[in-house]
Scaffold this active site. Structure first.
Site, PDB file in Angstrom:
ATOM      1  N   HIS A  18       0.689  -1.276   0.003  1.00 25.18           N
ATOM      2  CA  HIS A  18       0.052  -0.043   0.104  1.00 25.18           C
ATOM      3  C   HIS A  18       0.825   1.413  -0.015  1.00 25.18           C
ATOM      4  CE1 HIS A  18      -3.620  -2.264   0.741  1.00 25.18           C
ATOM      5  NE2 HIS A  18      -3.143  -2.939   1.700  1.00 25.18           N
ATOM      6  N   TYR A  64      -2.821  -3.040 -18.914  1.00 25.07           N
ATOM      7  CA  TYR A  64      -1.802  -3.550 -18.103  1.00 25.07           C
ATOM      8  C   TYR A  64      -2.134  -3.942 -16.677  1.00 25.07           C
ATOM      9  CZ  TYR A  64       0.752  -3.979 -22.499  1.00 25.07           C
ATOM     10  OH  TYR A  64       0.781  -4.534 -23.790  1.00 25.07           O
TER      11      TYR A  64
HETATM   12  N1  V1S Z   1      -9.888  -3.613   7.902  1.00 26.90           N
HETATM   13  C1  V1S Z   1      -9.227  -3.314   9.104  1.00 26.90           C
HETATM   14  C2  V1S Z   1      -8.178  -2.209   9.302  1.00 26.90           C
HETATM   15  N2  V1S Z   1      -8.018  -2.448  10.996  1.00 26.90           N
HETATM   16  C3  V1S Z   1      -6.987  -1.682  11.226  1.00 26.90           C
HETATM   17  C4  V1S Z   1      -6.527  -1.462  12.606  1.00 26.90           C
HETATM   18  C5  V1S Z   1      -6.974  -2.286  13.464  1.00 26.90           C
HETATM   19  C6  V1S Z   1      -6.105  -2.137  14.888  1.00 26.90           C
HETATM   20  C7  V1S Z   1      -5.274  -1.175  14.929  1.00 26.90           C
HETATM   21  F1  V1S Z   1      -4.457  -1.116  16.146  1.00 26.90           F
HETATM   22  C8  V1S Z   1      -4.818  -0.448  13.932  1.00 26.90           C
HETATM   23  C9  V1S Z   1      -5.382  -0.601  12.624  1.00 26.90           C
HETATM   24  N3  V1S Z   1      -6.791  -1.006   9.898  1.00 26.90           N
HETATM   25  C10 V1S Z   1      -7.379  -1.443   9.256  1.00 26.90           C
HETATM   26  C11 V1S Z   1      -7.454  -0.762   7.630  1.00 26.90           C
HETATM   27  C12 V1S Z   1      -6.127  -0.964   6.997  1.00 26.90           C
HETATM   28  C13 V1S Z   1      -5.959  -2.365   6.614  1.00 26.90           C
HETATM   29  C14 V1S Z   1      -4.445  -2.626   6.171  1.00 26.90           C
HETATM   30  C15 V1S Z   1      -4.237  -3.967   5.296  1.00 26.90           C
HETATM   31  C16 V1S Z   1      -2.525  -4.174   5.004  1.00 26.90           C
HETATM   32  C17 V1S Z   1      -2.338  -5.251   4.013  1.00 26.90           C
HETATM   33  O1  V1S Z   1      -2.555  -6.411   4.571  1.00 26.90           O
HETATM   34  O2  V1S Z   1      -3.118  -5.187   2.757  1.00 26.90           O
HETATM   35  C18 V1S Z   1      -0.801  -5.395   3.665  1.00 26.90           C
HETATM   36  C19 V1S Z   1      -0.037  -5.419   5.052  1.00 26.90           C
HETATM   37  N4  V1S Z   1      -7.575   0.571   7.665  1.00 26.90           N
HETATM   38  C20 V1S Z   1      -8.789   1.174   7.598  1.00 26.90           C
HETATM   39  O3  V1S Z   1      -9.927   0.480   7.059  1.00 26.90           O
HETATM   40  C21 V1S Z   1      -8.987   2.654   7.708  1.00 26.90           C
HETATM   41  C22 V1S Z   1      -9.463   3.340   8.468  1.00 26.90           C
HETATM   42  C23 V1S Z   1      -9.983   3.305   7.474  1.00 26.90           C
HETATM   43  C24 V1S Z   1     -10.230   2.242   9.854  1.00 26.90           C
HETATM   44  C25 V1S Z   1      -9.187   1.848  10.908  1.00 26.90           C
HETATM   45  N5  V1S Z   1      -8.433   3.061  11.230  1.00 26.90           N
HETATM   46  C26 V1S Z   1      -7.554   2.625  12.500  1.00 26.90           C
HETATM   47  C27 V1S Z   1      -7.951   3.781  10.401  1.00 26.90           C
HETATM   48  C28 V1S Z   1      -8.987   4.510   9.282  1.00 26.90           C
HETATM   49 ZN    ZN Z   2      -3.882  -7.376   3.172  1.00 30.87          ZN
END
Ligand code: V1S
Ligand code: ZN
Ligand code: CA
Length: 373
Positions: free
Chosen positions: A137, A219
């Site tokens: 990301h 692509y």
């Molecule tokens: N779904 C989900 C999720 N959960 C969290 C999270 C939960 C606990 C924490 F202590 C901190 C964060 N964040 C998210 C997602 C991001 C997911 C990233 C995936 C990464 C990958 O697997 O693809 C590659 C390594 N974030 C969101 O959904 C954003 C928010 C919209 C909601 C969560 N808050 C913390 C930020 C804003």
């Molecule tokens: Zn993921």
């Protein structure tokens, strides 16, 4: 012919800590490595400790200002960087916290992918594994979704120094937005992401209608999926799509992001794949015999991540692993049964109907046919 496999791992990477309650736990990498050691499969590959990627290497994709910021900011001096923390989305919300050793963590996981790409380029390895990498990301000047530097883009840029075409395949639950964006307008990199899409699911991009632009039109390939994907449904899309991509694009190298959050029982996920179903994707790609960089990614049920990536290391080495996990430093994590494999959850409904799967396959293949024109 036996493939030469290189494996990058620094056990210290498991000691980095995103903070209490954060779902991303680098400790899963120590657990994976421990299984690789316990099963004895490290003997069948060249094991390397990754080098720290230098700022000069990181600015091949990222802006110099962003890398300078990452290299200087610490939890102790954060008040000096209020504006930058906000601008670069570090410590802004819970996703990308500022933690001790953040820059070294980025240098380690990125160093493995850059040097892994160089081993493929030199021909000294056929397959390179870097489980700490795959952080898909991160943007040019912004952290996103637990990713700070984009080791995948850096690895692909390295491969492009000599290979004419690079194929990127992403089986993480989430859309590989940072990699797609970096190569959206070029015909030298084809990006293919399978991901959950809809209901405002993070990051919100990856519609089937997004397929690249300008020279890069067609692509970029997006395969949007719904909750409950199981092995059969996944295979019925993955194999024909990847087969067609191989025929049309004829890549000189492949980068495969193997996020394990597409497995059943992931704490962030809602797919219903088993380890064997996930690993079948690697097996299928491996059989094309093209130089391949295999990376990690997401995965939040840390015991299953370790099981999956250890098993997949075995698949890449043509070595079957016993279903009974051998004694290892994290023995109690794998209680009560100490088994490598688990079944899919039969109480989970697969929202991807055969009709939906067919329509996605048809549309993706139709887009790929446009590459002829
Ligand atoms: N779904 C989900 C999720 N959960 C969290 C999270 C939960 C606990 C924490 F202590 C901190 C964060 N964040 C998210 C997602 C991001 C997911 C990233 C995936 C990464 C990958 O697997 O693809 C590659 C390594 N974030 C969101 O959904 C954003 C928010 C919209 C909601 C969560 N808050 C913390 C930020 C804003
Ligand atoms: Zn993921
Ligand atoms: Ca994906």
């Amino acid at each position: 012919m036996k493939k030469r496999v290189a494996y990058f791992m620094d056990n210290d990477i498991g000691g980095f800590y995103f903070g209490q309650d954060h779902v991303m736990q680098p400790h899963r990498l120590s657990m994976t490595h421990n299984l690789v050691l316990a099963y004895g499969i490290y003997r069948k590959m060249e094991v390397y400790r990754p080098r720290l990627a230098t700022p000069e290497e990181l600015i091949q994709f990222h802006s110099p200002e962003y890398i300078e910021f990452l290299s200087r900011v610490t939890p102790d001096n954060r008040t000096l960087f209020r504006k930058e923390l906000d601008q670069y989305h570090v410590g802004k919300n819970a996703d990308c916290p500022l933690f001790d050793g953040l820059f070294e963590f980025c240098q380690l996981y990125s160093g493995g992918s850059i040097d892994g790409a160089r081993k493929l380029l030199s021909g000294s390895s056929d397959v390179v594994i870097n489980w700490p990498g795959g952080l898909h990301h991160a943007k040019k000047a912004q952290a996103s979704g637990f990713c700070y530097t984009n080791d995948i883009v850096l690895g692909i840029l390295e491969l492009l120094k000599f290979f004419p075409r690079v194929l990127y395949i992403d089986i993480d639950l989430h859309h590989g937005d940072g990699v797609e964006e970096a190569f959206y307008v070029t015909d030298r990199v084809m990006t293919v992401s399978f991901h959950k899409y809809g209901d405002n699911f993070f990051p919100g991009t990856g519609s089937i209608w997004d397929h690249g632009f300008g020279k890069g039109e067609y692509y970029a390939v997006n395969v949007p999926l719904k909750d409950g994907m199981d092995d059969e449904s996944y295979e019925s899309l993955f194999k024909p799509i990847v087969q067609k991509v191989m025929e049309m694009f004829r890549p000189s190298a492949v980068v495969l992001q193997c996020g394990a959050d597409s497995l059943a029982n992931d704490t962030l996920g809602s797919f219903n794949m088993t380890i064997k179903g996930h690993a079948n994707c690697l097996q299928f790609v491996k059989e094309f015999g093209i130089p391949t960089l295999v990376l990690g990614g997401g995965g939040y049920n840390i015991c299953n991540v370790a099981r999956c990536w250890a098993y997949e290391t075995g698949v890449l080495l043509d070595t079957a692993l016993d279903d009974t996990i051998p004694f290892n430093d994290y023995w109690e994590y794998f209680a009560p049964d100490h088994k490598l494999h688990f079944e899919k959850d039969n109480s989970v409904k697969n929202m991807n109907t055969p009709r939906y799967i067919d329509s996605v396959k048809e549309k993706v293949i139709e887009n790929l046919r446009c590459l002829c024109a």
